[in-house]
Each structure stands twice: as C-alpha cells, then as structure tokens.
Write a protein that holds these residues in place. Sequence first.
Motif: not given
Length: 249
Positions: A86, A92, A101, A103, A106-111, A115
């Motif tokens: 993590e 991205c 983007f 990050g 975790k942020e990438i998975h959310e993004h 996207c």
Amino acid sequence: MKGKKKVEFVIYGLHPALFCSEVDNYFICPICYFVASDPVSCKTCEQIYCEGCIDRYSKIKENKCRVCKFDLEITPLRKFPRKVYESFFLYCPNFNYGCRFEGGIKEIHEHKSVCDFKKLNCANPLCAHNFLSKDRPIPDADVCSIQCLETFQLSELLGKTGRVEISKFFWKCLQNHREHYEETIEKEFLDITSGKNTAKTEMEGELKELEDYFEDVKWHIHLGKYVNEAWTCCQEKKDAIGCSLLQRP
C-alpha cells in the motif's frame, strides 16, 4: 476431431512501468507477470497472485499453486507485506490515453472506476467501437451512439418480454428518431436562411460602398467633349478637380 476450447487471456496485474519506483519481485504475479492487483497469497508458500488471475487460473487449469504445487488455499496478505504494497506510488493505468492522475495504490484503485480516460467497449453486441469514458455521448451508458443504446436495450428485451412490449419499444424509438430528424432539419433550414440574409446584407453593404466610390470617381475623372472645335470638360464646375480647356492638336 473436436476443436480446442478458446481461452481468453486477461491481464489483471499492473504494469511495472506505472510505478514511480522499482517493485520487488515478491509482488510480481507468476500468472500475468505484472505487479499483483488486489493481491492474495498462497497459504502454503505465501506466493502472491492477482486475485483475478488466480481465480481464473484455478477454474481453467487446476486449483494448485503454480510455485509450491500444493492444493491452493488463498489467504489475504499478511500485515507487513500489505503495508509495503500500500506504500507504492504510481500513475493511473490509463496514462497512455491521456490521464495524468498520480497517487498511492489505494487511490489508484478508487480512481480507476471513475477515470475519464478509461477505455470502454460499446455495449451494443453488434458494435466493435472503443471510446474513452469522457467521450461517451450518453452519460452513465457504455454506448457510442443513440442507435447503439437502442440496439442494446432491444437485445436486453429479447427473450424477456412479449411481442407487444418489444413493439412498443420499437415504436418509441421510431418516434424519437422522427422528432430528432425534424429538429435537425428545422435547425439546418434556419441556419441556411439566416445565412442567406446575412450574405444579402453584406452584399448590399459592398454595393453601397462601390456606388459611393464610383460617385467619388465620377467627380474627379471627366471624359469631356468637343465644343466648337475644342476639347473641353467641366472646368466651370466647382466640384471638378484638375479640369481645363484643352485645344485639339
């Protein structure tokens, strides 16, 4: 002779080039050879896999670990490997399509799910068009056009509803297209007519400028005439410029 079953190859992992720093081989999935996405591990040898890769592999090939060869029992990552995983920082996965983007993992998975540069396949089964999420013409619909949306909706109705419901849907589509074409034709007609009026106004303005110019030239250039054996012009008129009585040679 029966043909071999066609197996679609899907990569679930993340390309190492997306990461801002080098990733240890411990986190490389031995199925897709990319950095594991949604990582899980073998309980026996703690080999890490993409959750999607190992799930697909166990259904198609065998339910055994590719490394230790024991019966596969999947477990979540332990606390320390999870913490290291993590801590990764990356771009991205849609970087090649224009997304910038950056990050944590975790942020990438959310993004990824929201996207605008995510590549989509048209939901219409008869269409093979691909497009980016930001370019889809209909919000919240993975189709590339109104026609594809209607085709997709019709394919969803077939076999699930009766003939009357399908006929109603088809009639509604025809009505919508008729209204759309009427609006388009009316708009084009207004654009053409307004364009003609504009062109007419511009032409009238240009003609008025030419008339004013010719009127000005007329008072400066005088062709003259013969009067009593002499070539004369309008030297007596105040508006004339440079006119004089000329004798015929």
